[in-house]
Design an enzyme around this catalytic site. Structure first.
Site, PDB file in Angstrom:
ATOM      1  CG  ASP A 134      -1.730   1.288   1.315  1.00 56.65           C
ATOM      2  OD1 ASP A 134      -2.777   1.398   0.661  1.00 56.65           O
ATOM      3  OD2 ASP A 134      -1.284   2.211   2.039  1.00 56.65           O
ATOM      4  CB  ALA A 162      -3.142   1.998  -2.497  1.00 64.34           C
ATOM      5  CG  ASP A 163      -3.639  -2.693   0.516  1.00 62.97           C
ATOM      6  OD1 ASP A 163      -3.257  -3.120  -0.581  1.00 62.97           O
ATOM      7  OD2 ASP A 163      -2.966  -2.796   1.551  1.00 62.97           O
ATOM      8  CG  LEU A 164      -8.813   0.328   2.747  1.00 61.93           C
ATOM      9  CD1 LEU A 164      -9.040   1.525   3.655  1.00 61.93           C
ATOM     10  CD2 LEU A 164      -9.493  -0.907   3.309  1.00 61.93           C
ATOM     11  N   GLY A 167      -9.599  -2.853  -3.690  1.00 60.69           N
ATOM     12  CA  GLY A 167     -10.594  -3.872  -3.380  1.00 60.69           C
ATOM     13  C   GLY A 167     -11.997  -3.443  -3.742  1.00 60.69           C
TER      14      GLY A 167
END
Length: 389
Positions: A134, A162-164, A167
């Site tokens: 991230d 960025a991860d969230l 997803g």
């Protein structure tokens, strides 16, 4: 359980860390049968099952332990793929082919299957094989260059954004692919990446460069293009104030007892206020410090000016509006007792997302799922002895 939009859909979850589980959580909360497939012996990347983070990410799932490096494990996965609607993975590109979850193999076996893939930098291209993380994406995607105080140097955002968002974007793409399948009968390969998601979240900061040719810089707590808009001190703390447009500027000046500023040539319009931001803010700081946060909030809200407190996390969940909204949901865990988890951030009239089960133990549902696939009790025992499951 209430009839929810994804009731009847089966999602195979081969994801780890955060971006993939964030994607899958959307389907689990809205009714899908999510089967979490993980190694028989937990390995790095699958997380501490007792952590609050793991409990929040992996609710509403069934767990099947499966060694995908064995022929038996591959056979079981194939049977699951035959029945599934969606498979989500976030391996590094190239790993999928080694364990048989590449798009070509899956589509040949079940043409209706939708594959969701999340990577660090995309499935192809010069960076495709790089490991994704991230904060690396935050840096490469430009976010750290515009976060923090002017001259402070790069600052990461306080959540793995960025991860969230990768997803969430992947979940949106999968939903679109499922809708398209109703028309075509064919599944699609949905791809998202941390880098793409991060750049998309730059939003107007990106278009300031793409359209205007301007490279945005750190603005701290000040809005990059509007004044007064940001954090202002009061006698008992700080608060956010957002004065947007000519009407609000007039009302704001009257509330703070400075109607003379309305037509001041240095501050009379948005360009003038932006050009003289530092001088104006210094003047306003001296005024707002004479108010309590509560009194200034009430006075500004009375005129329709957006404003509010800057809460620590504990204060967030004490807020009466937060308590009114379905932000927090509860579930009973067999070992941890009643748990409070984050709910879904949107509502659909006439239905509610359900958190019906806590995060499962590794392999908690292996026997149940294998029996559904037609394996007899003796066969399941043999698979367990061979450490396939």
């Amino acid at each position: 359980m209430m009839n929810l939009p994804f009731n009847g859909y089966t999602v195979l979850d081969l994801t780890r860390i955060r971006s993939g589980p964030t994607c899958v959580k959307q389907f689990a909360d809205w009714g899908a049968d999510v089967i979490k497939i993980e190694p028989p012996e937990d390995t790095a990347g699958y997380g501490n099952r007792d952590s609050s983070d793991f409990q929040n990410l992996h609710r509403n799932k069934r767990s099947l332990t499966l060694d995908l490096k064995t022929p038996e494990g591959q056979e079981i996965l194939g049977k699951l793929v035959d029945r599934a609607d969606v498979l989500v993975e976030n391996f590094r590109p190239g790993v999928q082919r080694r364990i048989g979850v590449d798009w070509e193999s899956l589509h040949a076996r079940n043409p209706r299957l939708v594959l969701g893939s999340i990577s660090g930098f995309g499935q192809t291209g010069p960076y495709a094989e790089r490991p994704g993380f991230d904060q690396v994406a935050q840096g490469m995607g430009g976010l750290m260059s515009i976060t923090g105080l002017p001259g402070q140097g790069p600052v990461r955002v306080g959540v793995p954004i960025a991860d969230l968002t990768a997803g969430l974007f992947c979940a949106m793409g999968i939903t679109m692919a499922l809708l398209d399948r109703e028309r075509t009968g064919q599944g699609q390969w949905v791809q998202s990446s941390l880098l793409q998601a991060q750049i998309a979240m730059l939003d107007f900061q990106a278009t300031r460069w793409l359209i205007d040719g301007h490279v945005p810089e750190q603005a701290g707590n000040d809005h990059p293009t509007a004044v007064p808009m940001g954090v202002y001190p009061t006698s008992d703390g700080s608060m956010n104030i957002a004065v947007n447009g000519a009407r609000m500027w007039v009302d704001f000046c009257q509330v703070i007892g400075r109607p003379d500023l309305i037509d001041d040539p240095d501050y009379c319009g948005p360009r003038e206020r932006l050009a003289n931001r530092d001088k104006l803010n210094a003047l306003l700081y001296a005024i707002t410090r004479t108010w309590t946060a509560h009194d200034l909030t009430e006075a500004l809200l009375a005129t329709g000016i957006p404003c509010g407190p800057i809460n620590t996390i504990d204060k967030v969940f004490e807020d009466p509006q937060v308590q009114h909204l379905p932000v927090v949901m509860t579930v009973d865990h067999p070992k941890r007792g009643r748990q409070h988890l984050l709910g879904q951030p949107f509502q659909v009239e006439g239905m509610e997302p359900a958190i019906h089960s806590a995060s499962p133990d590794a392999g908690q549902h292996s026997d149940e799922i294998l029996a559904e696939l037609g394996y007899a009790a003796g066969e399941i025992a043999t698979l367990r002895e061979k450490k396939v499951t």
